[in-house]
Write a protein that holds these residues in place. Structure first.
Motif, PDB file in Angstrom:
ATOM      1  N   GLY A  13       0.820  -1.206   0.000  1.00 53.06           N
ATOM      2  CA  GLY A  13       0.000   0.000   0.000  1.00 53.06           C
ATOM      3  C   GLY A  13       0.854   1.257   0.000  1.00 53.06           C
ATOM      4  N   THR A  14       0.323   2.303  -0.575  1.00 54.59           N
ATOM      5  CA  THR A  14       1.035   3.577  -0.685  1.00 54.59           C
ATOM      6  C   THR A  14       0.290   4.648   0.095  1.00 54.59           C
ATOM      7  OG1 THR A  14       1.841   2.989  -2.893  1.00 54.59           O
ATOM      8  CG2 THR A  14       1.915   5.315  -2.289  1.00 54.59           C
ATOM      9  N   ALA A  15       1.042   5.488   0.781  1.00 61.54           N
ATOM     10  CA  ALA A  15       0.428   6.588   1.522  1.00 61.54           C
ATOM     11  C   ALA A  15      -0.248   7.545   0.544  1.00 61.54           C
ATOM     12  CB  ALA A  15       1.483   7.328   2.332  1.00 61.54           C
ATOM     13  N   PRO A  16      -1.424   8.065   0.901  1.00 60.88           N
ATOM     14  CA  PRO A  16      -2.120   9.003   0.004  1.00 60.88           C
ATOM     15  C   PRO A  16      -1.264  10.188  -0.412  1.00 60.88           C
ATOM     16  CG  PRO A  16      -3.584   8.296   1.757  1.00 60.88           C
ATOM     17  CD  PRO A  16      -2.229   7.750   2.090  1.00 60.88           C
ATOM     18  N   VAL A  17      -0.438  10.677   0.513  1.00 57.87           N
ATOM     19  CA  VAL A  17       0.383  11.845   0.183  1.00 57.87           C
ATOM     20  C   VAL A  17       1.363  11.522  -0.936  1.00 57.87           C
ATOM     21  CG1 VAL A  17       2.159  11.317   1.929  1.00 57.87           C
ATOM     22  CG2 VAL A  17       1.824  13.667   1.165  1.00 57.87           C
ATOM     23  N   GLU A  18       1.860  10.259  -0.977  1.00 58.05           N
ATOM     24  CA  GLU A  18       2.780   9.869  -2.045  1.00 58.05           C
ATOM     25  C   GLU A  18       2.042   9.765  -3.379  1.00 58.05           C
ATOM     26  OE1 GLU A  18       6.317   8.896  -3.928  1.00 58.05           O
ATOM     27  OE2 GLU A  18       5.902   9.790  -1.972  1.00 58.05           O
ATOM     28  N   ALA A  19       0.805   9.273  -3.334  1.00 62.90           N
ATOM     29  CA  ALA A  19       0.011   9.187  -4.560  1.00 62.90           C
ATOM     30  C   ALA A  19      -0.259  10.580  -5.122  1.00 62.90           C
ATOM     31  CB  ALA A  19      -1.305   8.457  -4.275  1.00 62.90           C
ATOM     32  N   PHE A  20      -0.619  11.514  -4.239  1.00 63.61           N
ATOM     33  CA  PHE A  20      -0.875  12.883  -4.699  1.00 63.61           C
ATOM     34  C   PHE A  20       0.403  13.556  -5.165  1.00 63.61           C
ATOM     35  CE2 PHE A  20      -4.827  12.427  -2.191  1.00 63.61           C
ATOM     36  CZ  PHE A  20      -5.735  12.878  -3.143  1.00 63.61           C
ATOM     37  N   ARG A  21       1.536  13.234  -4.525  1.00 63.87           N
ATOM     38  CA  ARG A  21       2.815  13.805  -4.959  1.00 63.87           C
ATOM     39  C   ARG A  21       3.111  13.391  -6.396  1.00 63.87           C
ATOM     40  NH1 ARG A  21       7.820  13.016  -6.219  1.00 63.87           N
ATOM     41  NH2 ARG A  21       7.393  10.787  -6.375  1.00 63.87           N
ATOM     42  N   ALA A  22       2.922  12.100  -6.692  1.00 64.77           N
ATOM     43  CA  ALA A  22       3.185  11.596  -8.041  1.00 64.77           C
ATOM     44  C   ALA A  22       2.203  12.186  -9.047  1.00 64.77           C
ATOM     45  CB  ALA A  22       3.108  10.074  -8.055  1.00 64.77           C
ATOM     46  N   GLY A  23       0.927  12.223  -8.672  1.00 61.64           N
ATOM     47  CA  GLY A  23      -0.077  12.748  -9.590  1.00 61.64           C
ATOM     48  C   GLY A  23       0.113  14.226  -9.886  1.00 61.64           C
ATOM     49  N   PHE A  24       0.429  15.006  -8.850  1.00 59.35           N
ATOM     50  CA  PHE A  24       0.628  16.438  -9.057  1.00 59.35           C
ATOM     51  C   PHE A  24       1.873  16.686  -9.900  1.00 59.35           C
ATOM     52  CE2 PHE A  24       1.908  20.749  -7.505  1.00 59.35           C
ATOM     53  CZ  PHE A  24       0.809  21.430  -8.007  1.00 59.35           C
ATOM     54  N   GLY A  25       2.901  15.847  -9.689  1.00 61.61           N
ATOM     55  CA  GLY A  25       4.102  15.977 -10.512  1.00 61.61           C
ATOM     56  C   GLY A  25       3.809  15.723 -11.979  1.00 61.61           C
ATOM     57  N   ALA A  26       3.009  14.691 -12.264  1.00 65.02           N
ATOM     58  CA  ALA A  26       2.646  14.405 -13.654  1.00 65.02           C
ATOM     59  C   ALA A  26       1.827  15.547 -14.247  1.00 65.02           C
ATOM     60  CB  ALA A  26       1.859  13.099 -13.719  1.00 65.02           C
ATOM     61  N   PHE A  27       0.940  16.132 -13.433  1.00 67.02           N
ATOM     62  CA  PHE A  27       0.133  17.270 -13.893  1.00 67.02           C
ATOM     63  C   PHE A  27       1.027  18.438 -14.301  1.00 67.02           C
ATOM     64  CE2 PHE A  27      -1.795  21.347 -12.622  1.00 67.02           C
ATOM     65  CZ  PHE A  27      -2.858  21.399 -13.510  1.00 67.02           C
ATOM     66  N   PHE A  62       7.451  10.171 -12.475  1.00 64.00           N
ATOM     67  CA  PHE A  62       6.955  10.803 -11.255  1.00 64.00           C
ATOM     68  C   PHE A  62       6.459   9.813 -10.206  1.00 64.00           C
ATOM     69  CE2 PHE A  62       6.623  14.062 -14.526  1.00 64.00           C
ATOM     70  CZ  PHE A  62       7.223  15.140 -13.895  1.00 64.00           C
ATOM     71  N   ALA A  63       6.058   8.615 -10.628  1.00 70.02           N
ATOM     72  CA  ALA A  63       5.544   7.639  -9.660  1.00 70.02           C
ATOM     73  C   ALA A  63       6.611   6.652  -9.208  1.00 70.02           C
ATOM     74  CB  ALA A  63       4.360   6.880 -10.248  1.00 70.02           C
ATOM     75  N   VAL A  64       7.486   6.206 -10.110  1.00 63.43           N
ATOM     76  CA  VAL A  64       8.532   5.245  -9.738  1.00 63.43           C
ATOM     77  C   VAL A  64       9.892   5.744 -10.243  1.00 63.43           C
ATOM     78  CG1 VAL A  64       7.131   3.178  -9.484  1.00 63.43           C
ATOM     79  CG2 VAL A  64       7.826   3.890 -11.768  1.00 63.43           C
ATOM     80  N   PRO A  65      10.345   6.895  -9.758  1.00 64.16           N
ATOM     81  CA  PRO A  65      11.585   7.485 -10.280  1.00 64.16           C
ATOM     82  C   PRO A  65      12.832   6.673  -9.993  1.00 64.16           C
ATOM     83  CG  PRO A  65      10.849   8.660  -8.315  1.00 64.16           C
ATOM     84  CD  PRO A  65       9.737   7.720  -8.701  1.00 64.16           C
ATOM     85  N   ASN A  66      12.771   5.698  -9.067  1.00 64.30           N
ATOM     86  CA  ASN A  66      13.943   4.866  -8.780  1.00 64.30           C
ATOM     87  C   ASN A  66      14.122   3.726  -9.783  1.00 64.30           C
ATOM     88  OD1 ASN A  66      14.829   6.285  -6.608  1.00 64.30           O
ATOM     89  ND2 ASN A  66      13.959   4.933  -5.071  1.00 64.30           N
ATOM     90  N   SER A  67      13.122   3.472 -10.584  1.00 69.09           N
ATOM     91  CA  SER A  67      13.210   2.356 -11.531  1.00 69.09           C
ATOM     92  C   SER A  67      14.273   2.631 -12.590  1.00 69.09           C
ATOM     93  CB  SER A  67      11.855   2.150 -12.213  1.00 69.09           C
ATOM     94  OG  SER A  67      11.977   1.247 -13.298  1.00 69.09           O
ATOM     95  N   PRO A  68      15.106   1.634 -12.922  1.00 68.93           N
ATOM     96  CA  PRO A  68      16.051   1.809 -14.035  1.00 68.93           C
ATOM     97  C   PRO A  68      15.351   2.160 -15.338  1.00 68.93           C
ATOM     98  CG  PRO A  68      16.623  -0.131 -12.750  1.00 68.93           C
ATOM     99  CD  PRO A  68      15.291   0.337 -12.242  1.00 68.93           C
ATOM    100  N   LEU A  69      14.092   1.738 -15.488  1.00 69.62           N
ATOM    101  CA  LEU A  69      13.341   2.026 -16.709  1.00 69.62           C
ATOM    102  C   LEU A  69      12.917   3.485 -16.802  1.00 69.62           C
ATOM    103  CD1 LEU A  69      10.979  -1.098 -16.683  1.00 69.62           C
ATOM    104  CD2 LEU A  69      13.200  -0.852 -17.807  1.00 69.62           C
ATOM    105  N   TYR A 161      11.357  18.533  -9.777  1.00 69.93           N
ATOM    106  CA  TYR A 161      10.254  18.185  -8.867  1.00 69.93           C
ATOM    107  C   TYR A 161      10.730  17.232  -7.772  1.00 69.93           C
ATOM    108  CZ  TYR A 161       5.505  16.909  -7.449  1.00 69.93           C
ATOM    109  OH  TYR A 161       4.351  16.699  -6.730  1.00 69.93           O
ATOM    110  N   ALA A 162      11.609  16.300  -8.118  1.00 70.14           N
ATOM    111  CA  ALA A 162      12.125  15.365  -7.117  1.00 70.14           C
ATOM    112  C   ALA A 162      12.893  16.108  -6.038  1.00 70.14           C
ATOM    113  CB  ALA A 162      13.021  14.320  -7.793  1.00 70.14           C
ATOM    114  N   ARG A 163      13.700  17.066  -6.432  1.00 66.59           N
ATOM    115  CA  ARG A 163      14.472  17.822  -5.437  1.00 66.59           C
ATOM    116  C   ARG A 163      13.565  18.665  -4.555  1.00 66.59           C
ATOM    117  NH1 ARG A 163      20.170  19.772  -8.243  1.00 66.59           N
ATOM    118  NH2 ARG A 163      20.790  17.710  -8.981  1.00 66.59           N
ATOM    119  N   LEU A 164      12.539  19.245  -5.141  1.00 66.82           N
ATOM    120  CA  LEU A 164      11.619  20.085  -4.369  1.00 66.82           C
ATOM    121  C   LEU A 164      10.789  19.274  -3.390  1.00 66.82           C
ATOM    122  CD1 LEU A 164      10.341  22.532  -7.153  1.00 66.82           C
ATOM    123  CD2 LEU A 164      11.871  23.073  -5.252  1.00 66.82           C
ATOM    124  N   THR A 165      10.559  18.003  -3.684  1.00 69.11           N
ATOM    125  CA  THR A 165       9.703  17.175  -2.829  1.00 69.11           C
ATOM    126  C   THR A 165      10.497  16.146  -2.023  1.00 69.11           C
ATOM    127  OG1 THR A 165       9.285  15.675  -4.714  1.00 69.11           O
ATOM    128  CG2 THR A 165       7.687  17.445  -4.321  1.00 69.11           C
TER     129      THR A 165
END
Length: 382
Positions: A13-27, A62-69, A161-165
């Protein structure tokens, strides 16, 4: 039943704040990228503007920035190479089904060879192959705009965005210096394994597209600490914490804080309110950092700036609330030693507050931690 369970979610499970962080970044990323593409004068006649694959790239960045892909090379080179391949196929093959299948297949081959596997690249190839009129009109410029330009824009925005968050993108390389500016690995990652050996492990288990070497080192180190805690029956934070605490209030002047540091030889002081609710921590480095900033801003030496910072006769004294950190790791009385180790070993803090319903009941310092580990080692030796 086992089969049905395997059809369920495969990620925790993912914390809601992380989901919104990823979604807002994509926006933000897609919005700014759209404006960038418009400014390049991209041809909108065929609707090849903010193409769907850019949305898929945004999910990874924005959602999985650690992935090599999701790394910059994979994203920009992967999408661009797929676009070039697909345009070339589309100009030669006219049968729709064959054109689409061949474009995607060759895009996969090329991105593998370039070490730039990026799943949205398959969608890039398919988008071009499904739009033969647009491809005939745009030609290989389609690979430049919107694909290369759009992907590069998303990558740059993802970095900022990653640095800011408080995230890290691109991911840290194995040989990169640590936060202290030295070449040593951080303590939790000193495994005795080389980068080549870690890479071999990823290749052996076919995980090189899911994890980077740096992430694997971090996970192995965390697992070793946790396993050590299980084996030794390590105590909890409540058993090793200091409870006779010296604390300050948010409105305590820094002059008094400095006196407490000098008198008690502490390196940290918790900040609480009148009901002992935890507000933050002041570390000695906070005073030095604030004095350095003042010295640079006022063009004076460090020591004069430090004396001015803690001067009780100032018209407007600097208070504890002005320099304290509110984002330090926290623990509860039942937190095991194995969980405390990475909290202090992989961060800039040397003390972790122990809370109970928001109130400060103790603090675990590095001294407490070392003493507890020494006792456990002695017991194990007996």
């Amino acid at each position: 039943m086992q089969f049905l369970r395997s059809l369920g979610p495969a990620v925790p499970g993912t914390a809601p704040v992380e989901a919104f962080r990823a979604g807002f970044g994509a926006f933000i990323g897609l919005g700014i990228t759209g404006l960038c593409l418009l400014s390049t004068g991209v041809d909108l006649e065929y609707g090849l503007y903010l193409v769907a694959p850019l949305g898929a790239s945004a999910v990874l960045l924005f959602a999985v920035p650690n992935s090599p892909l999701a790394q910059p090379w994979s994203a920009v080179v992967g999408n661009t190479a797929a676009a070039l391949v697909s345009v070339a196929v589309s100009l030669v093959v006219h049968e729709p089904t064959l054109r689409i299948a061949l474009a995607v297949a060759l895009a996969i081959v090329v991105t593998f060879m370039l070490r730039a596997v990026h799943p949205p690249a398959g969608a890039v190839a398919m988008t071009a192959a499904m739009s033969p009129d647009a491809v005939e009109h745009l030609g290989f410029w389609f690979a430049l705009a919107p694909i290369a330009t759009g992907t590069a824009s998303l990558v740059l925005i993802a970095v900022a965005y990653a640095r800011l968050t408080g995230r890290r993108y691109p991911f840290r390389q194995f040989e990169q210096q640590n936060r202290y500016g030295t070449g040593d690995r951080v303590p939790a990652e000193r495994l005795g394994l080389s980068e080549t050996e870690l890479s071999d492990i990823l290749q052996r288990y076919r995980q090189s597209f899911n994890l980077g070497v740096e992430d694997l080192a971090r996970l192995i180190g965390a697992a070793e600490l946790q396993a050590a805690a299980h084996q030794t029956g390590a105590p909890t934070a409540g058993a090793i914490m200091s409870t006779n605490l010296i604390t300050v209030r948010a409105d305590t002047a820094l002059g008094e804080v400095a006196d407490l540091f000098r008198r008690h030889r502490f390196t940290s002081l918790p900040v609480v309110d009148e009901k002992q609710r935890f507000l933050g921590v002041i570390f000695q480095i906070h005073l030095i950092s604030r004095a350095r900033d003042d010295a640079l801003r006022l063009d004076r030496g460090l020591m004069p700036a430090l004396r001015r910072l803690i001067d009780p006769e100032r018209d407007k004294p600097v208070l504890a609330i002005d320099v304290m950190s509110v984002t330090v790791p926290r623990a509860i009385a039942t937190t095991p030693l194995g969980a405390l180790l990475p909290l202090m070993g992989d961060t800039d803090v040397d003390a972790v507050p122990v809370l109970e319903y928001g109130k400060l009941i103790g603090i675990v310092t590095r001294t407490d931690l070392i003493a507890a580990m020494a006792r456990e080692i002695a017991r194990a030796a007996d």
